[in-house]
Design an enzyme around this catalytic site. Structure first.
Site, PDB file in Angstrom:
ATOM      1  N   CYS A 123     -17.020  -8.612  18.935  1.00  0.00           N
ATOM      2  CA  CYS A 123     -16.687  -7.754  17.925  1.00  0.00           C
ATOM      3  C   CYS A 123     -15.937  -6.273  18.231  1.00  0.00           C
ATOM      4  O   CYS A 123     -15.022  -5.793  17.906  1.00  0.00           O
ATOM      5  CB  CYS A 123     -17.487  -7.803  16.306  1.00  0.00           C
ATOM      6  SG  CYS A 123     -16.785  -6.984  15.313  1.00  0.00           S
ATOM      7  N   CYS A 205     -19.240   1.359  12.046  1.00  0.00           N
ATOM      8  CA  CYS A 205     -18.633   0.173  11.047  1.00  0.00           C
ATOM      9  C   CYS A 205     -19.720   0.080  10.107  1.00  0.00           C
ATOM     10  O   CYS A 205     -21.028   0.047  10.020  1.00  0.00           O
ATOM     11  CB  CYS A 205     -18.380  -0.903  11.777  1.00  0.00           C
ATOM     12  SG  CYS A 205     -17.025  -0.857  12.871  1.00  0.00           S
ATOM     13  N   CYS A 231     -21.214   0.783  21.729  1.00  0.00           N
ATOM     14  CA  CYS A 231     -20.090  -0.162  21.287  1.00  0.00           C
ATOM     15  C   CYS A 231     -19.331  -0.578  22.368  1.00  0.00           C
ATOM     16  O   CYS A 231     -18.498  -1.830  22.157  1.00  0.00           O
ATOM     17  CB  CYS A 231     -19.053   0.709  20.254  1.00  0.00           C
ATOM     18  SG  CYS A 231     -18.094   1.932  20.988  1.00  0.00           S
TER      19      CYS A 231
END
Length: 245
Positions: A123, A205, A231
């Protein structure tokens, strides 16, 4: 980039820059980074998170036309999007670049928006790493807000780093402490991200960020309960976290 700099490899330029600016403070480092021919075209990449306003204010003061790249993963907190608009207007940032993932790629890989639950690395790659790498194709170097105190992986962070020998990463705040950031924000009356007061010292997020307890590491709310601490935008081509020299 000047011809003489173009003949040097990225690692050679990084070595020269670290040697030249090793004992400089953040603002002189950033000032030189935005004007040194060894760096070429430079952009600031900002998450508009809990501490982002410090670098944003410095850049706005030194060179407000500097490109500021923000990755909108389309999973950010609404407060982050509101904060971005507020800060950009207040500081007079003149060159905002909002980057998003390709819509077709998202539709193919994450049609129901649940990829973060089953494959968080995938993702992040889809929504953050790949769009950023595409956006950075126009630049020779980019500015990050990473600091040594944030976590073990960043403890050896240097002011300048080679990113896969392709471009240079600049970390002006590498040696700053948490109290330095707070003092700078207070002394310059800078707006704080509204989620900081609600227990979010590190903001990513919405689905993958939780509040942090008083005695927890500031980044412990990121990907809580998972074997994941970054990330991916600071990984090298081999998949390992890029550290300072």
């Amino acid at each position: 980039m000047p011809l003489e700099a173009a003949y040097l490899t990225v690692p050679e330029r990084v070595e020269m820059l670290n040697s030249s600016y090793r004992h400089h403070a953040a603002i002189p480092v950033l000032t030189e980074a935005l004007n040194d021919p060894l760096l070429g075209n430079v952009a600031l990449v900002s998450s508009f998170g809990a501490e982002s306003v410090v670098l944003l204010h410095m850049v706005a003061t030194i060179k407000p036309e500097t490109p500021v790249v923000m990755i909108d993963t389309e999973m950010l907190f609404p407060e982050t999007l509101d904060y971005q608009a507020e800060v950009a207007e207040k500081l007079g940032l003149k060159n905002m670049r909002i980057v998003r993932a390709d819509a077709a790629a998202v539709a193919a890989a994450d049609p129901d928006g649940t990829l973060h639950q089953t494959a968080p690395d995938a993702c992040c790659s889809l929504r953050k790493t790949e769009p950023l790498q595409k956006a950075l194709g126009d630049y020779d170097a980019w500015i990050t807000g990473r600091k040594r105190f944030q976590s073990g992986q960043r403890a050896v962070l240097d002011l300048f780093e080679s990113e896969d020998d392709i471009r240079i990463k600049i970390n002006p705040l590498a040696h700053w402490r948490q109290q330095d950031l707070i003092a700078y924000m207070e002394n310059n009356a800078l707006p704080r991200h509204p989620l900081v007061a609600k227990g979010y010292p590190s903001i990513g997020c919405a689905p993958c960020t939780t509040p942090v307890g008083r005695n927890e590491d500031p980044r412990s709310g990121r990907w809580r309960g998972q074997d994941k601490v970054e990330c991916g935008i600071h990984f090298g081509a081999d998949g390992k976290i890029v550290r300072g020299a």
